[in-house]
Design a protein around this motif. Structure first.
Motif, PDB file in Angstrom:
ATOM      1  N   SER A 259     -57.996 -73.026  18.935  1.00 41.07           N
ATOM      2  CA  SER A 259     -57.598 -71.614  18.859  1.00 41.07           C
ATOM      3  C   SER A 259     -56.689 -71.353  17.660  1.00 41.07           C
ATOM      4  CB  SER A 259     -56.926 -71.164  20.157  1.00 41.07           C
ATOM      5  OG  SER A 259     -55.707 -71.826  20.371  1.00 41.07           O
ATOM      6  N   GLU A 260     -55.797 -72.283  17.337  1.00 43.14           N
ATOM      7  CA  GLU A 260     -54.922 -72.103  16.171  1.00 43.14           C
ATOM      8  C   GLU A 260     -55.721 -72.109  14.876  1.00 43.14           C
ATOM      9  OE1 GLU A 260     -50.834 -74.058  17.989  1.00 43.14           O
ATOM     10  OE2 GLU A 260     -52.300 -75.356  17.025  1.00 43.14           O
TER      11      GLU A 260
ATOM     12  N   LYS B  36     -57.340 -68.723  14.661  1.00 40.30           N
ATOM     13  CA  LYS B  36     -56.345 -67.685  14.394  1.00 40.30           C
ATOM     14  C   LYS B  36     -55.875 -67.713  12.947  1.00 40.30           C
ATOM     15  CE  LYS B  36     -54.563 -67.624  19.119  1.00 40.30           C
ATOM     16  NZ  LYS B  36     -53.384 -67.982  19.949  1.00 40.30           N
TER      17      LYS B  36
ATOM     18  N   LEU C 100     -62.522 -71.587  23.809  1.00 41.07           N
ATOM     19  CA  LEU C 100     -61.283 -70.846  24.008  1.00 41.07           C
ATOM     20  C   LEU C 100     -61.111 -70.439  25.461  1.00 41.07           C
ATOM     21  CD1 LEU C 100     -61.319 -68.463  20.910  1.00 41.07           C
ATOM     22  CD2 LEU C 100     -60.233 -70.688  21.134  1.00 41.07           C
TER      23      LEU C 100
ATOM     24  N   ASN D 215     -56.844 -66.548  25.060  1.00 42.78           N
ATOM     25  CA  ASN D 215     -57.067 -66.540  23.614  1.00 42.78           C
ATOM     26  C   ASN D 215     -58.257 -65.672  23.228  1.00 42.78           C
ATOM     27  OD1 ASN D 215     -55.049 -68.098  22.181  1.00 42.78           O
ATOM     28  ND2 ASN D 215     -55.722 -69.796  23.445  1.00 42.78           N
TER      29      ASN D 215
END
Length: 142
Positions: free
Chosen positions: A63-64, A67, A90, A94
């Motif tokens: 997820s990071e 993002k 995810l 998220n």
């Protein structure tokens, strides 16, 4: 890590030449806040966006990675966003956070999404294509 290269977080997110100083932009902070990335940025170094990124010392979750890539694309005002199977790994929190982010910042952008696992996760499509064996077997406008 394939996503973040050496330099500072600011240089990576803005694609600034690491040898040039660039005026810090509050828009970048807003984008990162809206995707809940500030804790990760602070954990990288005490200088926050000016913290140096060293090779192989940064671990990002799926997820990071997504993002950071979205912040960079929106900050650079990219017209086309390719979301290749982004939803499958995810959690629902998220997914909702990223959907809200896209609804706020990508209204006038072309978003191309692919899904091999669950087409119900695709955000309000306007056109659907179904591929089988590398060929389009369905093409419908919605």
């Amino acid at each position: 890590n394939y996503l973040l290269s050496t330099g500072t977080i600011f240089n990576f997110l803005t694609s600034a030449d690491k040898n040039k100083m660039k005026v810090f932009d509050s828009k970048l902070v807003e984008l990162c806040q809206d995707l809940d990335l500030n804790r990760k940025i602070i954990s990288i170094g005490s200088r926050k966006y000016q913290s140096k990124i060293k090779k192989n010392d940064l671990r990002l979750s799926t997820s990071e990675k997504i993002k950071f890539a979205l912040v960079r694309a929106i900050y650079k005002n990219t017209n086309i966003l390719l979301l290749d199977n982004v939803w499958q790994d995810l959690d629902s929190q998220n997914i909702q956070l990223i959907r809200s982010f896209l609804a706020k910042y990508a209204l006038n952008k072309t978003i191309i999404e692919t899904s091999t696992s669950n087409e119900n996760l695709i955000i309000e499509p306007t056109k659907n294509y179904l591929l089988e064996g590398g060929k389009i077997i369905m093409n419908e406008s919605i």
